[in-house]
Motif scaffolding. Sequence first.
Motif, PDB file in Angstrom:
ATOM      1  N   ILE A  40      32.565  13.374   8.521  1.00  0.00           N
ATOM      2  CA  ILE A  40      32.270  12.883   7.173  1.00  0.00           C
ATOM      3  C   ILE A  40      32.389  11.357   7.140  1.00  0.00           C
ATOM      4  CG2 ILE A  40      33.057  12.855   4.762  1.00  0.00           C
ATOM      5  CD1 ILE A  40      34.020  15.723   5.155  1.00  0.00           C
ATOM      6  N   ILE A  41      31.443  10.738   6.496  1.00  0.00           N
ATOM      7  CA  ILE A  41      31.532   9.305   6.187  1.00  0.00           C
ATOM      8  C   ILE A  41      31.803   9.196   4.690  1.00  0.00           C
ATOM      9  CG2 ILE A  41      30.298   7.106   6.083  1.00  0.00           C
ATOM     10  CD1 ILE A  41      28.742   7.973   8.548  1.00  0.00           C
ATOM     11  N   GLY A  42      32.886   8.573   4.328  1.00  0.00           N
ATOM     12  CA  GLY A  42      33.320   8.536   2.937  1.00  0.00           C
ATOM     13  C   GLY A  42      32.528   7.583   2.066  1.00  0.00           C
ATOM     14  N   SER A  43      32.699   7.733   0.775  1.00  0.00           N
ATOM     15  CA  SER A  43      32.059   6.855  -0.200  1.00  0.00           C
ATOM     16  C   SER A  43      32.459   5.401   0.034  1.00  0.00           C
ATOM     17  CB  SER A  43      32.458   7.270  -1.619  1.00  0.00           C
ATOM     18  OG  SER A  43      32.058   8.586  -1.884  1.00  0.00           O
ATOM     19  N   TYR A  44      31.488   4.500  -0.128  1.00  0.00           N
ATOM     20  CA  TYR A  44      31.701   3.047   0.022  1.00  0.00           C
ATOM     21  C   TYR A  44      32.106   2.641   1.439  1.00  0.00           C
ATOM     22  CZ  TYR A  44      31.770   2.868  -5.135  1.00  0.00           C
ATOM     23  OH  TYR A  44      31.462   2.965  -6.483  1.00  0.00           O
ATOM     24  N   HIS A  51      21.632  -2.827  12.281  1.00  0.00           N
ATOM     25  CA  HIS A  51      21.280  -1.540  12.879  1.00  0.00           C
ATOM     26  C   HIS A  51      22.473  -0.593  12.774  1.00  0.00           C
ATOM     27  CE1 HIS A  51      17.925  -3.757  14.651  1.00  0.00           C
ATOM     28  NE2 HIS A  51      18.819  -4.639  15.066  1.00  0.00           N
ATOM     29  N   LEU A  52      22.183   0.665  12.381  1.00  0.00           N
ATOM     30  CA  LEU A  52      23.229   1.677  12.296  1.00  0.00           C
ATOM     31  C   LEU A  52      22.736   2.974  12.919  1.00  0.00           C
ATOM     32  CD1 LEU A  52      24.909   1.519   8.754  1.00  0.00           C
ATOM     33  CD2 LEU A  52      26.085   1.500  10.949  1.00  0.00           C
ATOM     34  N   LYS A  53      23.518   3.501  13.830  1.00  0.00           N
ATOM     35  CA  LYS A  53      23.215   4.824  14.383  1.00  0.00           C
ATOM     36  C   LYS A  53      24.407   5.720  14.070  1.00  0.00           C
ATOM     37  CE  LYS A  53      21.495   7.304  18.382  1.00  0.00           C
ATOM     38  NZ  LYS A  53      21.065   7.225  19.799  1.00  0.00           N
ATOM     39  N   ILE A  54      24.161   6.706  13.237  1.00  0.00           N
ATOM     40  CA  ILE A  54      25.220   7.611  12.787  1.00  0.00           C
ATOM     41  C   ILE A  54      25.324   8.782  13.760  1.00  0.00           C
ATOM     42  CG2 ILE A  54      26.066   8.989  10.844  1.00  0.00           C
ATOM     43  CD1 ILE A  54      25.709   5.982  10.242  1.00  0.00           C
ATOM     44  N   PRO A  55      26.536   9.151  14.179  1.00  0.00           N
ATOM     45  CA  PRO A  55      26.688  10.290  15.100  1.00  0.00           C
ATOM     46  C   PRO A  55      26.063  11.572  14.545  1.00  0.00           C
ATOM     47  CG  PRO A  55      28.765   9.123  14.847  1.00  0.00           C
ATOM     48  CD  PRO A  55      27.833   8.539  13.841  1.00  0.00           C
ATOM     49  N   GLN A  56      25.463  12.343  15.412  1.00  0.00           N
ATOM     50  CA  GLN A  56      24.794  13.576  14.984  1.00  0.00           C
ATOM     51  C   GLN A  56      25.771  14.614  14.455  1.00  0.00           C
ATOM     52  OE1 GLN A  56      21.862  15.148  17.653  1.00  0.00           O
ATOM     53  NE2 GLN A  56      20.491  13.461  17.151  1.00  0.00           N
ATOM     54  N   SER A  57      27.029  14.454  14.755  1.00  0.00           N
ATOM     55  CA  SER A  57      28.049  15.405  14.295  1.00  0.00           C
ATOM     56  C   SER A  57      28.371  15.255  12.808  1.00  0.00           C
ATOM     57  CB  SER A  57      29.334  15.217  15.103  1.00  0.00           C
ATOM     58  OG  SER A  57      29.782  13.872  15.010  1.00  0.00           O
ATOM     59  N   VAL A  58      27.973  14.133  12.195  1.00  0.00           N
ATOM     60  CA  VAL A  58      28.268  13.888  10.782  1.00  0.00           C
ATOM     61  C   VAL A  58      27.456  14.846   9.904  1.00  0.00           C
ATOM     62  CG1 VAL A  58      28.054  12.219   8.890  1.00  0.00           C
ATOM     63  CG2 VAL A  58      28.922  11.482  11.106  1.00  0.00           C
ATOM     64  N   ILE A 100      27.668  12.339   4.007  1.00  0.00           N
ATOM     65  CA  ILE A 100      27.809  10.895   3.801  1.00  0.00           C
ATOM     66  C   ILE A 100      28.020  10.668   2.312  1.00  0.00           C
ATOM     67  CG2 ILE A 100      26.749   8.621   4.060  1.00  0.00           C
ATOM     68  CD1 ILE A 100      25.018   9.816   6.320  1.00  0.00           C
ATOM     69  N   GLY A 101      29.129  10.037   1.950  1.00  0.00           N
ATOM     70  CA  GLY A 101      29.484   9.845   0.550  1.00  0.00           C
ATOM     71  C   GLY A 101      28.606   8.836  -0.161  1.00  0.00           C
ATOM     72  N   GLU A 102      28.669   8.856  -1.487  1.00  0.00           N
ATOM     73  CA  GLU A 102      27.837   7.961  -2.289  1.00  0.00           C
ATOM     74  C   GLU A 102      28.172   6.501  -2.018  1.00  0.00           C
ATOM     75  OE1 GLU A 102      30.144   7.774  -6.543  1.00  0.00           O
ATOM     76  OE2 GLU A 102      28.603   9.308  -6.300  1.00  0.00           O
ATOM     77  N   ARG A 103      27.153   5.677  -2.108  1.00  0.00           N
ATOM     78  CA  ARG A 103      27.246   4.218  -1.945  1.00  0.00           C
ATOM     79  C   ARG A 103      27.758   3.791  -0.563  1.00  0.00           C
ATOM     80  NH1 ARG A 103      27.072   1.656  -7.232  1.00  0.00           N
ATOM     81  NH2 ARG A 103      27.172   3.234  -8.867  1.00  0.00           N
ATOM     82  N   ILE A 149      22.978  16.605   7.477  1.00  0.00           N
ATOM     83  CA  ILE A 149      23.358  16.257   6.106  1.00  0.00           C
ATOM     84  C   ILE A 149      22.448  16.979   5.111  1.00  0.00           C
ATOM     85  CG2 ILE A 149      24.389  14.032   6.683  1.00  0.00           C
ATOM     86  CD1 ILE A 149      21.820  12.708   5.612  1.00  0.00           C
ATOM     87  N   LYS A 150      23.015  17.352   3.965  1.00  0.00           N
ATOM     88  CA  LYS A 150      22.260  18.113   2.974  1.00  0.00           C
ATOM     89  C   LYS A 150      21.849  17.277   1.759  1.00  0.00           C
ATOM     90  CE  LYS A 150      24.159  22.623   4.202  1.00  0.00           C
ATOM     91  NZ  LYS A 150      22.968  22.936   5.013  1.00  0.00           N
ATOM     92  N   THR A 151      22.535  16.146   1.561  1.00  0.00           N
ATOM     93  CA  THR A 151      22.289  15.343   0.365  1.00  0.00           C
ATOM     94  C   THR A 151      22.221  13.857   0.714  1.00  0.00           C
ATOM     95  OG1 THR A 151      23.500  16.947  -0.979  1.00  0.00           O
ATOM     96  CG2 THR A 151      23.168  14.786  -1.942  1.00  0.00           C
ATOM     97  N   ILE A 152      21.217  13.173   0.169  1.00  0.00           N
ATOM     98  CA  ILE A 152      21.207  11.711   0.154  1.00  0.00           C
ATOM     99  C   ILE A 152      21.876  11.330  -1.166  1.00  0.00           C
ATOM    100  CG2 ILE A 152      19.809   9.617   0.209  1.00  0.00           C
ATOM    101  CD1 ILE A 152      19.516  11.226   2.755  1.00  0.00           C
ATOM    102  N   GLU A 153      23.093  10.857  -1.076  1.00  0.00           N
ATOM    103  CA  GLU A 153      23.933  10.696  -2.263  1.00  0.00           C
ATOM    104  C   GLU A 153      23.516   9.523  -3.158  1.00  0.00           C
ATOM    105  OE1 GLU A 153      26.121  12.469  -3.664  1.00  0.00           O
ATOM    106  OE2 GLU A 153      26.815  13.909  -2.174  1.00  0.00           O
ATOM    107  N   ASN A 154      24.116   9.484  -4.352  1.00  0.00           N
ATOM    108  CA  ASN A 154      23.862   8.420  -5.319  1.00  0.00           C
ATOM    109  C   ASN A 154      24.039   7.038  -4.695  1.00  0.00           C
ATOM    110  OD1 ASN A 154      23.515  10.233  -7.499  1.00  0.00           O
ATOM    111  ND2 ASN A 154      25.721  10.359  -7.811  1.00  0.00           N
TER     112      ASN A 154
END
Length: 195
Positions: free
Chosen positions: A1-5, A15-22, A25-28, A45-50
């Motif tokens: 999980i990547i937390g909000s903010y 450049h950002l490469k997010i691990p496939q295990s995530v 991803i929290g909002e903002r 991931i299931k949601t592109i957050e606010n």
Amino acid sequence: IIGSYAFYNCFIIQHLKIPQSVTEIGERAFEFIYFLHDISLPPKIKTIENNLFHRCSHLTEIKIPSSVTSIKSYAFNDCSNLTKVSIPESVTYIGDSAFSQCNFLKEIEIPSSVTSTGCQIFEDCSELTKVTLSSSLIELKDGFFNGCSSLKQISIPSSVISIDNSAFCSCSSLIEIEIPSSVKNIGSFCFEDCT
């Protein structure tokens, strides 16, 4: 999980490469990363957050994973250099102002899986010229294409029963629109300033 903010206002990251295990991803989480050019989103991931990419002004292209079912409010708002977005068939909902003020977005296809949206999702996308709408949409909500000053023509699917307030307001290049017989309501200021 990547937390909000998590990366909020880390404006010089390019450049950002997010691990496939995530898987979440929290909002903002990436809001105000002005110089972000590219990012690889994980496939689960299931949601592109606010506000997830709000004001990522140098982001030019994004591929949304096929696991995503919801794009929430302001997710890509003011990504002013975004030119290409691929929305997968898995997405069923797009939130308020999700792509508003994406000034260089020229075309978009909303897949038939999308059954509902928020308001103003393409507001002030001033270079938008080609749109394919979902054949499952029932309503074009308030300000849907407000300020899309380069949009010349659009065909509204026969699933739509309501075109709400200011949906095409200030679409100053609009010369052709096909409204199906299914439409029962056209809201206030719907086509105002379509000169």
